[in-house]
Design a protein around this motif. Structure first.
Motif, PDB file in Angstrom:
ATOM      1  N   LEU A  48       0.951  -1.107   0.112  1.00 48.16           N
ATOM      2  CA  LEU A  48      -0.024   0.202   0.492  1.00 48.16           C
ATOM      3  C   LEU A  48       0.762   1.294   0.113  1.00 48.16           C
ATOM      4  N   SER A  49       0.467   2.246  -0.734  1.00 49.69           N
ATOM      5  CA  SER A  49       1.545   3.331  -0.759  1.00 49.69           C
ATOM      6  C   SER A  49       0.221   4.179   0.306  1.00 49.69           C
ATOM      7  N   ILE A  50       1.798   4.636   1.204  1.00 46.26           N
ATOM      8  CA  ILE A  50       0.993   5.692   2.538  1.00 46.26           C
ATOM      9  C   ILE A  50       1.262   6.899   1.723  1.00 46.26           C
ATOM     10  N   LYS A  51       1.404   7.132   1.127  1.00 44.36           N
ATOM     11  CA  LYS A  51       2.097   8.739   0.963  1.00 44.36           C
ATOM     12  C   LYS A  51       2.269   8.410  -0.360  1.00 44.36           C
ATOM     13  N   THR A  52       1.978   9.433  -0.990  1.00 41.33           N
ATOM     14  CA  THR A  52       2.174   9.065  -3.155  1.00 41.33           C
ATOM     15  C   THR A  52       2.703  10.913  -3.798  1.00 41.33           C
ATOM     16  N   GLY A  53       3.662  10.453  -4.423  1.00 43.86           N
ATOM     17  CA  GLY A  53       3.828  11.216  -5.415  1.00 43.86           C
ATOM     18  C   GLY A  53       5.222  12.673  -4.724  1.00 43.86           C
ATOM     19  N   ALA A  54       5.197  13.548  -5.632  1.00 47.02           N
ATOM     20  CA  ALA A  54       5.572  14.774  -4.653  1.00 47.02           C
ATOM     21  C   ALA A  54       7.563  14.024  -3.949  1.00 47.02           C
ATOM     22  N   CYS A  55       8.260  12.841  -5.016  1.00 48.35           N
ATOM     23  CA  CYS A  55       8.884  12.303  -3.853  1.00 48.35           C
ATOM     24  C   CYS A  55      10.109  13.693  -4.529  1.00 48.35           C
ATOM     25  N   PRO A  56      11.670  13.960  -3.396  1.00 51.31           N
ATOM     26  CA  PRO A  56      12.146  14.940  -3.897  1.00 51.31           C
ATOM     27  C   PRO A  56      13.816  14.043  -4.583  1.00 51.31           C
ATOM     28  N   GLU A  57      14.092  13.045  -4.325  1.00 54.50           N
ATOM     29  CA  GLU A  57      14.368  12.206  -4.680  1.00 54.50           C
ATOM     30  C   GLU A  57      14.236  12.196  -6.494  1.00 54.50           C
ATOM     31  N   ASP A  58      15.320  11.818  -7.094  1.00 51.98           N
ATOM     32  CA  ASP A  58      15.249  11.466  -8.703  1.00 51.98           C
ATOM     33  C   ASP A  58      15.384  10.452  -9.934  1.00 51.98           C
ATOM     34  N   CYS A  59      14.656   9.615  -8.435  1.00 49.38           N
ATOM     35  CA  CYS A  59      15.229   7.887  -9.266  1.00 49.38           C
ATOM     36  C   CYS A  59      14.523   8.056 -11.077  1.00 49.38           C
ATOM     37  N   ASN A 155      15.876  -1.108  -1.470  1.00 51.59           N
ATOM     38  CA  ASN A 155      17.221  -1.231  -2.705  1.00 51.59           C
ATOM     39  C   ASN A 155      17.727  -0.626  -2.539  1.00 51.59           C
ATOM     40  N   LEU A 156      18.856  -1.894  -3.252  1.00 47.17           N
ATOM     41  CA  LEU A 156      20.108  -1.111  -3.609  1.00 47.17           C
ATOM     42  C   LEU A 156      20.451  -0.322  -4.800  1.00 47.17           C
ATOM     43  N   ASP A 157      18.812  -1.135  -5.590  1.00 44.84           N
ATOM     44  CA  ASP A 157      18.026  -1.526  -6.638  1.00 44.84           C
ATOM     45  C   ASP A 157      19.530  -1.488  -8.495  1.00 44.84           C
ATOM     46  N   THR A 158      20.403  -1.161  -7.934  1.00 40.44           N
ATOM     47  CA  THR A 158      21.712  -1.333  -9.368  1.00 40.44           C
ATOM     48  C   THR A 158      23.073  -1.192  -8.320  1.00 40.44           C
ATOM     49  N   LYS A 165      23.676   7.190 -12.770  1.00 41.91           N
ATOM     50  CA  LYS A 165      23.354   6.417 -13.708  1.00 41.91           C
ATOM     51  C   LYS A 165      21.679   6.776 -13.914  1.00 41.91           C
ATOM     52  N   ILE A 166      21.589   6.717 -12.301  1.00 41.90           N
ATOM     53  CA  ILE A 166      19.461   6.774 -12.256  1.00 41.90           C
ATOM     54  C   ILE A 166      19.404   7.143 -11.029  1.00 41.90           C
ATOM     55  N   ILE A 167      20.349   7.364  -9.941  1.00 44.52           N
ATOM     56  CA  ILE A 167      19.594   8.910  -9.203  1.00 44.52           C
ATOM     57  C   ILE A 167      20.729   9.700  -8.686  1.00 44.52           C
ATOM     58  N   THR A 168      20.838  11.093  -8.628  1.00 47.32           N
ATOM     59  CA  THR A 168      21.849  11.382  -8.591  1.00 47.32           C
ATOM     60  C   THR A 168      21.813  12.240  -7.578  1.00 47.32           C
ATOM     61  N   THR A 169      20.383  12.052  -6.417  1.00 46.16           N
ATOM     62  CA  THR A 169      19.914  13.211  -4.841  1.00 46.16           C
ATOM     63  C   THR A 169      20.531  12.257  -3.884  1.00 46.16           C
ATOM     64  N   ARG A 170      20.688  11.021  -4.787  1.00 42.05           N
ATOM     65  CA  ARG A 170      21.401  10.330  -2.764  1.00 42.05           C
ATOM     66  C   ARG A 170      22.739   9.044  -3.552  1.00 42.05           C
ATOM     67  N   HIS A 171      23.303   8.771  -2.464  1.00 47.33           N
ATOM     68  CA  HIS A 171      24.239   7.918  -2.887  1.00 47.33           C
ATOM     69  C   HIS A 171      24.487   6.552  -2.305  1.00 47.33           C
TER      70      HIS A 171
END
Ligand code: SAM
Ligand code: DTB
Ligand code: SF4
Length: 353
Positions: A48-59, A155-158, A165-171
């Protein structure tokens, strides 16, 4: 005799597994699977998405990032009653775990008490709890543990190499820090990644190496096949060869023999035969229910039909613990029901109805 768990996998060894002929890889993965799990049990979790959208990350894969115009309707943090009603419905439909996800970089001080109340409330309904809220401090992790959270998904994602190349707003290392807090607090770890994002075969090797070489394997390893979202930078990326997706499941199973490997996002785009091969290759968990967070998932009724056609039953924490405690009883031969046995006929008769 089962081999001891390893945390020292080298790239070349993992590459060699990926390069095995498909049948050899699946045979090996399935053998490992049977040594540790009931091969006909699949754990089911509802999201269930308990809070949706407007995320500051750029995944670059995500419908919920505020950096892209995906047309998604945003929603504030849901009320406790709404979450508990959804959890109760998930339980009635047969889920054993309820996973709550929020589109945050990290939870705020203001929202945290409600998040803790959600963990307690869902637990009281008799479900296992999982949350995915982004980065956590040590203190927040402790509070979640005290509230009774069973699993935390992060997730580590990749691979480390493909990450920026996928996310620049976190490491990548920040993801590892949160996983370390979760482990230290005694919460079970759910961590995996996404494939089909234009990554190389070596990036898939790198992702699995990072997961398998953690000090302790994640109890749950979600393997997501990219759900392409209009408006994101990955909307038009080439499809991954379905056999490479199945190889990913099989190699995850071999590297992390005692973890639940979850056939996660992307099932809506897979046919039944492909899902059946994933289960054979060692996948033993799915997201169950008509929605993931913001995208469609197969109908619960279709999944139950697929389970019946394959003779699969939903696993619970208890059924898994009982099975694992008595693995010696479950040699490969005793797993194969004699022709004409009740088990064989029950499964197929139900599917024909
Ligand atoms: N915001 C938190 C975070 O990123 O850690 C939690 C929610 S986030 C949506 C959880 C995971 O879902 C991501 O790490 C990613 O692996 C997966 N995911 C998100 N969008 C996806 C997509 N379009 N296709 C496949 N997997 C996706
Ligand atoms: C995970 O590995 N996959 C889930 C869960 N953890 C939170 C999320 C999948 C999201 C798929 C795209 C969407 O529905 O927005
Ligand atoms: Fe935000 Fe999570 Fe989506 Fe990334 S994956 S944009 S952190 S919701």
């Amino acid at each position: 005799m089962t081999a001891p768990l390893r945390h020292d996998w080298q790239n070349h060894e993992i590459q060699a597994l990926f390069q095995l002929p498909f049948n050899d890889l699946l045979y090996r993965a399935h053998g490992v699977h049977r040594q540790h799990f009931d091969p006909n049990a699949v754990q089911v979790s509802t999201l269930l998405s308990i809070k949706t959208g407007a995320c500051p990350e750029d995944c670059k894969y995500c419908s919920q990032s505020g950096h892209y115009n995906t047309g998604l309707e945003k929603e504030k943090l849901l009320a406790l009653e709404k979450v508990l009603a959804e959890a109760a419905a998930a339980k009635t439909n047969g889920a054993s775990r309820f996973c709550m996800g929020a589109a945050w970089k990290h939870p705020s001080k203001k929202d945290f008490p409600l998040v803790l109340a959600m963990v307690k409330g869902v637990r009281e309904l008799g479900l296992e709890t999982c949350m995915t809220l982004g980065q956590l401090t040590e203190e927040q992790t402790q509070e979640l543990a005290t509230a009774g959270l069973d699993y935390y998904n992060h997730n580590l994602d990749t691979s480390r190499e493909y990450y920026d190349k996928i996310i620049t707003t976190r490491h990548f290392d920040e993801r590892l820090d949160t996983l370390a807090h979760v482990r230290a607090a005694g919460i079970k770890v759910c961590s995996g990644g996404i494939v089909g994002m234009g990554e190389s075969a070596n990036d898939r090797v790198g992702l699995l190496r990072e997961l398998a070489n953690l000090p302790q394997h994640p109890e749950s390893v979600p393997i997501n096949n990219l759900v392409k979202i209009e408006g994101t930078p990955l909307a038009n990326v080439d499809d991954l060869d379905p056999f490479d997706f199945i190889r990913m499941i099989a190699v995850a199973r071999i590297l992390m023999p005692q973890s639940h490997v979850r056939l996660s996002a992307g099932r809506e785009q897979m046919n039944d035969q492909m899902q059946a091969l994933c289960f054979f290759a060692g996948a033993n968990s799915i997201f169950y229910g008509d929605r993931l967070l913001t995208t469609a998932n197969p109908l619960a009724s279709s999944d139950m039909q697929l389970f019946a056609r394959l003779g699969i039953h939903p696993e619970t924490a208890h059924s898994h613990a009982d099975y694992a405690a008595d693995l010696s009883r479950h040699s490969i031969d005793s797993q194969i029901p004699p022709a004409g046995s009740a088990l064989f006929f029950d499964a197929t008769a139900e599917a024909r109805q």
